[in-house]
Structures are given as C-alpha cells and as structure tokens.
Design an enzyme around this catalytic site. Structure first.
Site: not given
Length: 554
Positions: A304, A308, A344-345, A456
């Site tokens: 993460h 990524h 998103h992360d 994802d």
C-alpha cells in the site's frame, strides 16, 4: 384509505383488500356483511396498527364507505345498513372497483394511516414482501403445497437475512479440505466481514529465528520513497519499450520502471487525454501541487504505497480509454473516479481495518469501527484538496463539486474489501436484469464502483511477471502485520501467519473467490477486457503449479 374489491375464483366468495400502515389486509365479505361492519373492522385494524396517539385520533372519527364513480367524478356514501355482499354483486361489473374510506365531514385520515405517506415510505423490498404475502392468500397457491412452501421459503429469506446482497459464505463453515481450509476461511472472513464457523485466529509461536520465508516474499529492507527499485523483483519483458499515449493506455504498463516523481507528469497526460483538464478548467500548476501532496502522503509500505496508487490510477485510465469504459460515464464521473483511484489508499499504515478495530486505535474510534481506513483515506483526500494551492476543483460549479465529492467518497469507501461480495451481488443483479446499462445515476455508480474495484485488485489480471511482483508485496505486508500482532499477543488470522499459510495458496484463493468473479463481471460489461480474464486464468494456473512445487518440497 382505499378499498379494493377483488373477486376470487369462486364467484360466491368476496373480499376487500385494504392498505393499512403495516401492509395489506384482506376483509372477507359474507352474504350478511353490512357497510358498518366493514367500517368497524377497519377501525380496529387501524387502531392496532398505529401508536397510542394514532388510535385516539382514529376512534374520534365517524367513518363511512364511499363508492367512487370515476365517470361522473362523484363519491356516493353507502348507508351503514347496506348489505355489502349484495351491493357488490349487483353493481360490480369488473373484477375490481375503487372505494374510499373516510369521515362523512371530509376529515382526512391521520397522516400515519394515509396511503400516500405509506406508499412513499415503503421500499421496493416492502412491495415484494407484501405481494408475496398476498399471493399466499390466493386459492391457487393455497391449493398447491409446493408453491406455497416455495413462497414461504422466499419470504423467510427476505425477512430474516441481514444483508440480502452478501455472499452465503457461512455455508463454508463446516467444510474443511484442501481448497477450503482454515487459512482460506480466515481470508474470506476478513474480506467479507462475516465470521465463518471453525475459523480460528491464534497467537503464533515465534522463535528468535523466524521460519523460512516463502521464495516470493521480499527482503525486510525498508523501501525508500525515491530510490530505485533494484532491490525488488523486476518484471521480465521481451517487449520493445513503448512511448507516449500508447504506453499509458497499455495493459502492460510497468510502474516499477519509474521513480515516483517521474510518474506525476504521466498522470497529467492521462487527464489531458480524456480532455478533463480542459473540461473542468483544472490549473496544471495546482494539479502538479496536488499530485506532489498525494505522493508525499503515501507511506513506504511493501504494497500500500504510491506505486500501488499510481498502478490503480493507470489501470482505471486503461479501462476508460483502451477498453472504452468511458461510454458508460460522464466526464465528471471519470474525473472523480481517477482522483479516487489515486487517493484510495492515501496514508495507509500497512495494517488492515481488523487490526485497528482490535487495537481500538484512534482511527477506529474516529470512524466507529466502520470502514476505518477507507474513511481516513477519504477525509485526507479532501483535506489535501481544500488547500488553495491544491484545489483542482476550483473550476467546478457548486452542483458539480457536490457530485464530485459524492462520487469520490463513495468510490473510496467501496474499496473496503468487507463490502466486496455485497457490491458484486448488486452489480450482477443489475447485469442479469436483461436491460443494457445506461448513463443514469444508479448505473453509473455501479460502473464506477466496478472499475475501481477491478483496478484495485488488477495485479491478479496483469502479465505473470508483473503480477508475481505485486503478489510478493501483498504477502510481505500481510506477514508483517501477522508478526506485529503476534508480538502484541493479538490473535493472528491464519492467512497472515507466515508459519501456517502458503503464499501461493493464498493468492490462488484470492483469485478463485474474489478476483475472478469480479473480472467476469467486468468482461460482461466491457468485452474489450477479455484479455484481462486471459491473464487471470494464466496466473491462476501458474500459482497452482507453485502450490504443487511447494507441497512436493515439504
């Protein structure tokens, strides 16, 4: 309140179907039933279906039944002593006729009992349950025990299931074999939010000398943000290097051939390609500032991390451009989806939601144990956007900004793997409706969610060498969490325990239960994505070979 007279199959039997606050009720009509008796029955039913105040208001009215003459636009009150059975048989020529139940002075029914209010408050599921209950009263159903049992079974499922869209993973609870062992169950439990029977978390015994890591795990050396990736497994390729937009639109794009800072201009190029910078008047200088802020907010986790994030961003771009996913979406959908994919992360700490909930961390407390990390990613994204130097939304209207924020938030929250099965069931239900997807809000929201979720987990669907690199990173981060939990004497999920799980089996299970089904849905939506499924199948076969090898070595 509306009354509907419905004739049953037996012409000598009559009934009135009444809409009450708790659903439809049927009042049987006998040859001696009067209008007053129907009113009294209705008042009792109304009184018992509402609150105490509601009952008091009901009992203060004098009600009567009015026959509605639709042609003349009149309502004719029926006298209390009118024989309903005879009146219906005499005057009813069709199968149904409408009647009104109200007070002679025209006083309305209490709001709680009004049909308009109840109709507005009822969900589609309420209508389905109500209709099925009505079917159970039908003589055809009553006389067929098999159909009656089927309907009752469906009603029981609809009224007792906590989440109608979630997978029935509890059925795996009593299964224990090579394909669905305790390690597999622990992974599915983590990714579904369901606690499966016979799934045991235990504290692993850790000796000072750790057991051998799998051949595909990474070294323990910390990743440096702007360092080269020479210490990481490289992606083998025999393909000539592509240039420009062809490279960015390629499914074979390799994020590890770049330093992090060198990726930022590529993000600008992708937004340019979709004409989003022009469409939404995005200042390029502020866009670059935003991208730098996002990059610096990612941590140096094995998986993460910013690589990524950018990999997911580029994959979404590939879905939209090369595979023509943009045909289902508006420009604002695409803009919000791409920003959500990049963020998103953001600030992911390298441990999952379960860890935060178990440790009762500050994030878990802030977000009440619900999608803890995903809520954090959302909040941080908009904190970055709120800074004037990062405001890439300044060209949006107020309405566009509200919609942009809604899409970004929903998209990031949808990446919580505990929601994976529920989302997939919703998408497949819509997909199997027989109607093509359209550019209306509900369909667009499903498409955005599907593209985000497929991106994802896209490492599963990439060429083998690249896919293997990402799987190694996933394994390293998962095992690091397991080690940390063991050091804190916390229960360790078997699939995160390096002493109990096989990385190749973990990856194969992930493909079987999570990745393959959602990529099948993607191919149904975007036939151009069929090559993604080909990679999924090839990779699954390769992991099976790896499982065979590791088993033989033991």
């Amino acid at each position: 309140m509306d009354l509907w007279r419905r004739k049953n199959s037996d012409s000598h039997k009559l009934a009135i179907r009444v809409y009450l606050p708790d659903g439809y009720q049927t009042i049987n009509i006998t040859p001696t039933t009067t209008a007053k008796e129907v009113c009294d029955t209705l008042i009792v039913k109304l009184s018992t279906s509402g609150s105490a105040q509601h009952t008091k208001v009901i009992s203060s009215y004098h009600y009567a039944i009015y026959e509605q003459n639709l042609k003349k636009g009149k309502e004719i009150q029926l006298a209390d002593n009118v024989n309903i059975f005879q009146h219906f048989n005499k005057r009813m020529k069709g199968k149904e006729k409408k009647f009104i139940f109200k007070s002679p002075t025209g006083d309305p029914l209490p709001r709680e009992a009004s049909q308009v209010a109840m109709e507005a408050l009822a969900s589609p599921l309420t209508y389905i349950i109500r209709s099925l209950r009505e079917l159970l009263k039908d003589e055809i159903v009553v006389n067929d025990a098999k159909i009656e049992a089927e309907i009752k079974s469906i009603l029981n499922l609809l009224t007792t299931t906590k989440d109608l869209y979630n997978a029935s993973l509890h059925k795996l609870g009593n299964i224990n074999n090579e394909m669905v062992d305790n390690v597999t169950k622990s992974m599915l439990s983590e990714y579904s939010g369901q606690r499966l029977r016979n799934t045991i978390k235990s504290v692993s015994n850790r000796s000072t000398s750790m057991s051998k890591l799998s051949a595909i795990t990474l070294s323990d050396e910390k990743l440096k943000r702007d360092s080269s990736t020479s210490s990481l497994p490289s992606t083998p390729t025999n393909e000539p290097k592509m240039q420009g937009q062809a490279l960015l639109r390629s499914w074979n794009f390799d994020v590890f051939t770049y330093k992090e800072n060198d990726l930022l201009p590529l993000a600008v190029s992708m937004l340019h390609h979709l004409e989003l910078i022009t469409r939404f008047k995005i200042p390029v200088q502020k866009l670059m500032s935003f991208l730098v802020s996002v990059r610096s907010s990612y941590r140096n986790n094995p998986y993460h991390n910013f690589y990524h994030a950018f990999d997911v961003f580029q994959t979404v771009f590939c879905f939209l451009s090369t595979m023509n996913g943009k045909k289902f979406l508006t420009p604002l959908d695409m803009f919000a989806l791409l920003i959500a994919s990049l963020c998103h992360d953001i600030d992911h700490p390298g441990v999952n939601n379960s860890f935060h909930v178990a440790r009762l961390t500050e994030l878990a407390i802030n977000y009440n144990d619900k999608s803890v990390l995903e809520n954090h990613h959302c909040a941080l994204t908009f904190k970055i956007l709120k800074k004037p130097e990062n405001d890439i939304t300044e060209g949006l209207t107020k309405e566009e900004y509200r919609e942009f924020r809604k899409i970004v938030v929903n998209t990031i929250l949808s990446t919580d793997m505990a929601l994976h099965f529920s989302f997939l069931q919703k998408f497949n239900t819509r997909m199997n409706s027989g109607k093509p997807f359209e550019k209306e809000e509900n369909d667009r929201e499903l498409v955005v969610g599907l593209l985000m979720k497929c991106a994802d987990v896209s490492n599963i669907a990439k060429p083998w060498g690249y896919s293997e690199v990402w799987s190694a990173r996933v394994t390293e981060e998962a095992y690091a969490q397991g080690d940390h939990e063991a050091s804190l004497n916390l229960p360790v999920a078997p699939f995160m325990d390096r002493n109990k799980s096989n990385p190749a089996r973990n990856t194969a299970n992930f493909i079987d239960f999570l990745a393959r089904p959602i990529y099948e849905a993607l191919v149904h939506l975007l036939p151009e994505a069929s090559m993604c499924m080909e990679h999924v199948l090839i990779n699954r076969s390769n992991w099976e070979q790896r499982i065979t090898l590791t088993t033989a070595e033991k």
